[in-house]
Design an enzyme around this catalytic site. Structure first.
Site, PDB file in Angstrom:
ATOM      1  N   HIS A 148     -72.604  36.170  33.111  1.00  0.00           N
ATOM      2  CA  HIS A 148     -73.113  35.528  31.896  1.00  0.00           C
ATOM      3  C   HIS A 148     -73.412  36.242  30.891  1.00  0.00           C
ATOM      4  CE1 HIS A 148     -76.341  32.717  30.117  1.00  0.00           C
ATOM      5  NE2 HIS A 148     -75.158  32.472  29.511  1.00  0.00           N
TER       6      HIS A 148
ATOM      7  N   LYS B 283     -76.460  36.939  22.530  1.00  0.00           N
ATOM      8  CA  LYS B 283     -75.101  37.374  23.066  1.00  0.00           C
ATOM      9  C   LYS B 283     -74.208  36.897  22.077  1.00  0.00           C
ATOM     10  CE  LYS B 283     -74.639  35.040  26.743  1.00  0.00           C
ATOM     11  NZ  LYS B 283     -75.682  34.044  26.115  1.00  0.00           N
ATOM     12  N   THR B 284     -74.113  35.860  21.535  1.00  0.00           N
ATOM     13  CA  THR B 284     -73.127  35.508  20.469  1.00  0.00           C
ATOM     14  C   THR B 284     -73.158  36.242  19.211  1.00  0.00           C
ATOM     15  OG1 THR B 284     -72.908  33.337  21.403  1.00  0.00           O
ATOM     16  CG2 THR B 284     -71.807  33.689  18.987  1.00  0.00           C
TER      17      THR B 284
ATOM     18  N   ARG C 247     -76.315  23.825  17.417  1.00  0.00           N
ATOM     19  CA  ARG C 247     -74.969  24.416  17.990  1.00  0.00           C
ATOM     20  C   ARG C 247     -73.753  24.309  17.132  1.00  0.00           C
ATOM     21  NH1 ARG C 247     -75.564  27.912  22.523  1.00  0.00           N
ATOM     22  NH2 ARG C 247     -77.495  27.446  23.658  1.00  0.00           N
TER      23      ARG C 247
ATOM     24  N   LYS D 290     -71.390  24.630  31.206  1.00  0.00           N
ATOM     25  CA  LYS D 290     -72.042  25.202  32.265  1.00  0.00           C
ATOM     26  C   LYS D 290     -71.582  24.715  33.582  1.00  0.00           C
ATOM     27  CE  LYS D 290     -74.149  27.840  29.660  1.00  0.00           C
ATOM     28  NZ  LYS D 290     -73.598  29.659  29.568  1.00  0.00           N
TER      29      LYS D 290
ATOM     30  N   ASP E  42     -69.712  34.488  25.966  1.00  0.00           N
ATOM     31  CA  ASP E  42     -70.654  33.645  26.912  1.00  0.00           C
ATOM     32  C   ASP E  42     -70.418  34.004  28.287  1.00  0.00           C
ATOM     33  OD1 ASP E  42     -73.193  32.396  27.256  1.00  0.00           O
ATOM     34  OD2 ASP E  42     -72.148  30.354  27.726  1.00  0.00           O
TER      35      ASP E  42
ATOM     36  N   ARG F 294     -79.263  21.123  28.052  1.00  0.00           N
ATOM     37  CA  ARG F 294     -79.132  20.831  29.365  1.00  0.00           C
ATOM     38  C   ARG F 294     -80.219  20.058  30.440  1.00  0.00           C
ATOM     39  NH1 ARG F 294     -78.960  24.508  32.426  1.00  0.00           N
ATOM     40  NH2 ARG F 294     -79.523  26.018  31.005  1.00  0.00           N
TER      41      ARG F 294
ATOM     42  N   SER G 116     -79.292  31.967  26.909  1.00  0.00           N
ATOM     43  CA  SER G 116     -79.143  31.258  25.502  1.00  0.00           C
ATOM     44  C   SER G 116     -80.510  31.858  24.600  1.00  0.00           C
ATOM     45  CB  SER G 116     -79.080  29.781  25.565  1.00  0.00           C
ATOM     46  OG  SER G 116     -79.333  29.281  24.449  1.00  0.00           O
TER      47      SER G 116
END
Length: 526
Positions: free
Chosen positions: A218, A240-241, A319, A199, A255, A57, A236
């Site tokens: 988040h 989390k994933t 990703r 996002k 997410d 980003r 990130s």
């Protein structure tokens, strides 16, 4: 191909539109991607694209229009920068000119699994793989729902254009990601990175829902067979994933979630996992999700499509996006009840935080507002190595409102539903070695099955963090104490004091928000 014309096409402000590829199927999208040479196909049938010069980003290029009434709610500053309506309109015209006189892909989707809270969103782009990304990441309406679909919000993605006049307009660069809250539109130019679309809608959900008294988060989420819900907050790269994808628990989402009076619900219909150093043995669910209909970004592969997940020559932020159906054990309605456990995931680059600590309610508020972690290489433009940061609510980059708005809602829900809260360090130890996924999973299992409460606790000085002395599944329980991983205890103490000072300095920004958020005493003390 879907022959239906989207409702309200004449209201988009585009001229001489060519072919409108509307909510294409996965097979149709893949055919477009291959025929337009946008993607190659991997040996597992997965489309593989490159996102151009931007593999993350561009947060410094994000703006909100400064106008009433939204400007009364938006927390202005480095995260939420102002742009006046005139400049926005100039960029909007540039965006529409790019999208006019061409074929376009239009995807109509939902953000939010809860029918009481969801938003209908329309995405417009000129790139097939971007439509594919949207199809993966958001909730896909049925054919019947598409018949009467009316967008609440429209995203115009003109990635093929740039703002050459950015210096005269006093903007950061030729890239722009802008939001007009009152007009319910956002515009993107200069960057192909799909995560800007994802996002961007997350930022808008973070604006809308708290004003309705609903918490936007988040975090990832899963649920056990007995209905016990767990939330995993983190930026990130913190896990989390990976940690929410568990063969013994149904995945709600990886997410972005909301939490209302009925419980937790996913904003999305897919997952967006990092694949750097992906290993089938340690992350079998994610590895297995990389098949037809998934979309790999910026990976390196050989002539027959075999991916080298260890190759970071393009970016460390490699990703994969995939529909949540690719995870065998997922919650089909993407919703569940109220959480029993909350986990804050931090990447501690200094190696002084314990692998797992149990927090009091006051500590939970402190560490939520602090959001300590490190930005992982590649997730943002210009980040090439881990950089320590404090990101309020573990997602400050996506919070249009003041962080204390979200903290207040979280605190109310922790109290109301008697939720347990833990801090888990997925980062480094004193030897500079990262916590293994196996050991971190053992910490998470101890939280979820409650066995962490059956052990004795030790205390980390200065931070007053309580951590278990032993945990089932940890081969060497000494690693639970950060001190054991340092050769020089005096150096550890010095590092601990330095980090504590950073925490205290960061938390000073909340001192002017009244006693309601005076949780500084729950933080480290020097």
């Amino acid at each position: 191909m879907n022959s239906r014309t989207p409702n309200g096409l004449d209201k988009l402000g585009l001229e001489n539109i060519g072919n409108v590829y509307y909510n294409l199927s996965y097979d149709e999208l893949q055919a477009h991607e291959v025929n337009k040479n946008e993607c190659k196909i991997s040996s597992t049938g997965t489309a593989m694209c490159d996102t151009g010069i931007f593999t993350g980003r561009s947060p410094k290029d994000k703006y909100f229009v400064d106008q009433e009434p939204s400007n009364k709610y938006i927390s202005w500053g480095k995260v939420n920068k102002k742009i006046d309506k005139e400049k926005f309109n100039t960029l909007f015209e540039l965006t529409k000119n790019q999208l006019s006189n061409s074929d376009v892909y239009i995807m109509d989707v939902y953000a939010g699994a809860s029918t009481a809270s969801r938003r209908s969103v329309r995405f417009i782009s000129q790139v097939a793989w971007q439509a594919h990304f949207v199809k993966n990441m958001f909730i896909r309406p049925t054919e019947e729902e598409l018949e009467n679909f009316e967008p609440d919000f429209v995203v115009y993605n003109a990635c093929k254009t740039v703002n050459e006049d950015y210096k005269a307009m006093d903007l950061n660069s030729d890239v722009y990601v802008c939001f007009d809250v009152e007009a319910n539109i956002s515009i993107i130019g200069g960057t192909w990175y799909g995560g800007e679309m994802k996002k961007g809608i997350f930022s808008m959900m973070n604006y809308w829902l708290p004003l309705e008294g609903k918490l936007s988060m988040h975090c990832s989420a899963n649920v056990g067979e007995e209905g016990d819900v767990a939330l995993f907050f983190g930026l990130s790269g913190t896990g989390k994933t990976t940690l929410s994808t568990d063969p013994h628990r149904a995945l709600i989402g990886d997410d972005e979630h909301g939490w209302d009076d009925n419980g937790v619900f996913n904003f999305e219909g897919g997952c967006y996992a990092k694949v750097i150093n992906l290993d089938e043995k340690s992350e079998p669910e994610i590895f297995g999700a990389i098949k037809k209909d998934a979309l790999l970004e910026n990976v390196v592969y050989d002539e027959v499509g075999n991916v080298d997940y260890d190759d970071v020559s393009k970016t460390q932020n490699t990703r994969v996006s995939y529909p949540i159906e690719h995870i065998v054990n997922h919650k089909e309605d993407l919703q569940a009840g109220h959480p029993k456990n909350i986990v804050f995931l931090s990447y501690d680059a200094f190696g002084v935080l314990p692998p797992v600590s149990k927090l009091t309610k006051e500590q939970a508020m402190y560490y939520f507002l602090s959001g300590y972690t490190a930005k992982v290489a590649g997730t943002e433009r210009g980040i090439t190595e881990p950089v320590t940061t404090f990101s309020a609510c573990f997602g400050e980059a996506f919070l249009p409102l003041h962080p204390t708005v979200y903290a207040k809602l979280l605190g109310e829900k922790i109290d109301k539903h008697n939720v347990n809260v833990y801090l888990v360090n997925t980062g480094l130890n004193g030897a500079g070695k990262r916590m293994s996924i196996k050991d971190t999973r053992a910490c998470i299992n101890g939280i979820l099955n409650g066995s962490i409460n059956d052990t004795e606790f030790d205390v980390l000085p200065i931070f007053d963090l309580h951590f278990p002395k032993t945990l089932e599944g940890i081969a060497d329980n000494s690693i639970l104490n950060p001190k054991s991983t340092w050769e020089d205890e005096s150096k550890m103490n010095e590092t601990l004091k330095n980090l504590a000072g950073e925490f205290i300095k960061n938390f000073d920004r909340y001192n002017d928000n009244g006693s309601e958020f005076d949780f500084s005493t729950a933080g480290p003390k020097l």
